[in-house]
Structure formats: C-alpha cells, structure tokens
Design a protein around this motif. Structure first.
Motif, PDB file in Angstrom:
ATOM      1  N   SER A 176      -1.652 -15.348  33.482  1.00 63.22           N
ATOM      2  CA  SER A 176      -1.013 -15.420  32.163  1.00 63.22           C
ATOM      3  C   SER A 176      -1.298 -14.152  31.347  1.00 63.22           C
ATOM      4  O   SER A 176      -0.425 -13.664  30.615  1.00 63.22           O
ATOM      5  CB  SER A 176      -1.482 -16.662  31.403  1.00 63.22           C
ATOM      6  OG  SER A 176      -2.883 -16.642  31.222  1.00 63.22           O
ATOM      7  N   GLU A 177      -2.499 -13.615  31.478  1.00 63.53           N
ATOM      8  CA  GLU A 177      -2.829 -12.380  30.758  1.00 63.53           C
ATOM      9  C   GLU A 177      -2.072 -11.196  31.338  1.00 63.53           C
ATOM     10  O   GLU A 177      -1.625 -10.298  30.589  1.00 63.53           O
ATOM     11  CB  GLU A 177      -4.338 -12.136  30.823  1.00 63.53           C
ATOM     12  CG  GLU A 177      -5.141 -13.136  29.993  1.00 63.53           C
ATOM     13  CD  GLU A 177      -6.634 -13.061  30.248  1.00 63.53           C
ATOM     14  OE1 GLU A 177      -7.406 -13.402  29.336  1.00 63.53           O
ATOM     15  OE2 GLU A 177      -7.031 -12.663  31.364  1.00 63.53           O
ATOM     16  N   ILE A 178      -1.915 -11.170  32.664  1.00 65.52           N
ATOM     17  CA  ILE A 178      -1.126 -10.109  33.300  1.00 65.52           C
ATOM     18  C   ILE A 178       0.316 -10.170  32.805  1.00 65.52           C
ATOM     19  O   ILE A 178       0.933  -9.144  32.485  1.00 65.52           O
ATOM     20  CB  ILE A 178      -1.175 -10.242  34.835  1.00 65.52           C
ATOM     21  CG1 ILE A 178      -2.578  -9.919  35.344  1.00 65.52           C
ATOM     22  CG2 ILE A 178      -0.140  -9.321  35.499  1.00 65.52           C
ATOM     23  CD1 ILE A 178      -2.779 -10.220  36.814  1.00 65.52           C
ATOM     24  N   ALA A 179       0.867 -11.382  32.738  1.00 62.07           N
ATOM     25  CA  ALA A 179       2.240 -11.559  32.262  1.00 62.07           C
ATOM     26  C   ALA A 179       2.398 -11.033  30.839  1.00 62.07           C
ATOM     27  O   ALA A 179       3.379 -10.349  30.507  1.00 62.07           O
ATOM     28  CB  ALA A 179       2.617 -13.040  32.331  1.00 62.07           C
ATOM     29  N   GLN A 180       1.396 -11.337  30.008  1.00 61.74           N
ATOM     30  CA  GLN A 180       1.449 -10.880  28.621  1.00 61.74           C
ATOM     31  C   GLN A 180       1.339  -9.362  28.534  1.00 61.74           C
ATOM     32  O   GLN A 180       2.082  -8.721  27.779  1.00 61.74           O
ATOM     33  CB  GLN A 180       0.322 -11.535  27.820  1.00 61.74           C
ATOM     34  CG  GLN A 180       0.338 -11.208  26.338  1.00 61.74           C
ATOM     35  CD  GLN A 180      -0.728 -11.971  25.573  1.00 61.74           C
ATOM     36  OE1 GLN A 180      -1.583 -12.624  26.167  1.00 61.74           O
ATOM     37  NE2 GLN A 180      -0.687 -11.889  24.260  1.00 61.74           N
ATOM     38  N   ASP A 181       0.447  -8.772  29.305  1.00 63.08           N
ATOM     39  CA  ASP A 181       0.247  -7.320  29.267  1.00 63.08           C
ATOM     40  C   ASP A 181       1.475  -6.557  29.744  1.00 63.08           C
ATOM     41  O   ASP A 181       1.788  -5.470  29.233  1.00 63.08           O
ATOM     42  CB  ASP A 181      -0.957  -6.931  30.138  1.00 63.08           C
ATOM     43  CG  ASP A 181      -2.277  -7.351  29.517  1.00 63.08           C
ATOM     44  OD1 ASP A 181      -2.286  -7.723  28.319  1.00 63.08           O
ATOM     45  OD2 ASP A 181      -3.308  -7.307  30.217  1.00 63.08           O
ATOM     46  N   LEU A 182       2.167  -7.104  30.761  1.00 60.73           N
ATOM     47  CA  LEU A 182       3.297  -6.393  31.373  1.00 60.73           C
ATOM     48  C   LEU A 182       4.653  -6.902  30.898  1.00 60.73           C
ATOM     49  O   LEU A 182       5.699  -6.448  31.400  1.00 60.73           O
ATOM     50  CB  LEU A 182       3.215  -6.502  32.900  1.00 60.73           C
ATOM     51  CG  LEU A 182       1.962  -5.885  33.549  1.00 60.73           C
ATOM     52  CD1 LEU A 182       2.014  -6.067  35.060  1.00 60.73           C
ATOM     53  CD2 LEU A 182       1.835  -4.409  33.191  1.00 60.73           C
TER      54      LEU A 182
END
Length: 222
Positions: A176-182
């Motif tokens: 979920s954090e990767i999705a938010q960052d990218l």
C-alpha cells in the motif's frame, strides 16, 4: 487450515513454554521440538512442518546454517527466526540464509502467533525499522574493498518501474505504501512485487530486500 510448527531452541523451557502457549490456539499445532540445528534439519525432513521457529544460537550447527539447509532442501517449510534482536548481530545472516522473518523472544504472544501465521501464508515479516537495522549491519559488515555479494548485473533484466518497486521494498515499504509513493493501485504494486520474485528467483519479500541491499539500490542513509 492448521499450521504445523517445529520449535528449534536449545533451551527446553523456551520450547515447552511456546508449546503450552500455542496449544490453546486453534489452527496451530506444534509437531516437534529440536534442541540443535542439526536436529531441526532432520526433523524438518521427517515431520514436514509449515513453519520452523528457529533460534540462532544453538550448540553445534547454529540456526543460520540450519536455516540455509532447510530452505535449500526439498521441503516447503519456512523459517521464522527466534532471537533477542537488539543484541544479535547474526539476524542479517539468517535472513540471507533464507529465513522469512523474525520474532523477538520478549514479544507479546499474540505478536509471535501472528508472525507465524504471516510466514505460513507465504508472506515475509520485515518491518521498516528492522530493514534500517539490517542495512546498517550489512554496510558495517562489508569492507570498502569487498565485492558486492550480488552484482548489479543480477537485476539488469527488470524494468525501470520494477527497479523503483524493488528499491521501495528494500526500504521496508508495504504494498500500500509503494502504491502511494508511485501513484499506482495496490493491486498493481502487488503485481510488480510478484514479478520481481519470479524474475530474481527470490523466495519471498525478505529476499527482495536483501537483493536491493546487495545491488546497491538501498543504503544505510536511505
């Protein structure tokens, strides 16, 4: 589904304590106990547990070598390292040997049981704070003259987007954090991670983190 557990620790009180505590929890079954690394390897082959809760410091064959033998063998057992993490400099070695995560001996029981279930489900247990510690350990362990354990060429087959995802995984980011960052969906992030596992021949997320360290995508200051 019942999770079959092998307890490997040279302290009988630790093993018996964990066994008693796990007995009352549905879905968990302790199928055996090992007092040495060699015994853990043998019993893993005989009892076929889903998860081996592995102490690092044991007489004879230690938990790191036992982990290496178990994860490179024919069984599908996953190893969850049992340690006093803040004092144990060998955790990085255990993860590099194929462990899927770690639990600290003084953790709350519910956290230990949750960790076992996470690892049994095929995921890896590696919190961002742990990731930072592992990076620091790795940097301290390597001298300036030492060659990288995994040369950059090992990741040349991945796309630029996959490289970005691998870097974020190395920093301990969740899907979920990767999705938010990218600025992508969680499903897309999960798909990128799955492709990285396949392309890099990684056992789980922990191995992706280690690959990111060794390829130079992540540094102690990241």
């Amino acid at each position: 589904m019942t999770v079959r557990i092998l307890l490997a620790d040279d302290q009988p009180l630790v093993r018996s304590g964990l066994r008693v505590l796990m007995t009352d929890h549905p879905g968990l079954e302790v199928v055996g106990e090992a007092a040495t690394g060699l015994e853990a390897v043998r019993l893993t082959g005989e009892l076929l547990p889903d998860v081996v809760v592995m102490d690092i410091r044991m007489p004879g064959m230690d938990g790191i070598e036992a982990t290496r033998r178990i994860t490179s063998g024919p069984t599908t057992a996953r190893v969850l390292v049992l340690t006093t993490f803040d004092e144990d400099e060998h955790v990085y070695g255990a993860l590099r040997a194929g462990a899927s995560g770690f639990v600290v001996k003084d953790m709350a029981l519910d956290d230990i049981l949750a960790a076992i279930r996470v690892v049994a489900a095929g995921d890896a247990l590696l919190a961002p704070g742990v990731t930072r510690r592992l990076i620091a350990d790795f940097a301290a362990e390597r001298s300036e003259a030492a060659a990288p354990r995994r040369p950059p060429a090992a990741i040349e087959g991945i796309t630029e987007r996959e490289r970005e995802v691998l870097t974020l995984v190395g920093r301990g980011r969740s899907n979920s954090e990767i999705a938010q960052d990218l600025f992508i969906t969680v499903a897309t992030a999960k798909s990128h991670v799955s492709r990285l596992l396949t392309k890099l021949g990684a056992r789980d997320r922990v191995q992706l983190v280690i690959t990111a360290y060794e390829a130079g995508l992540v540094s102690p200051s990241s």
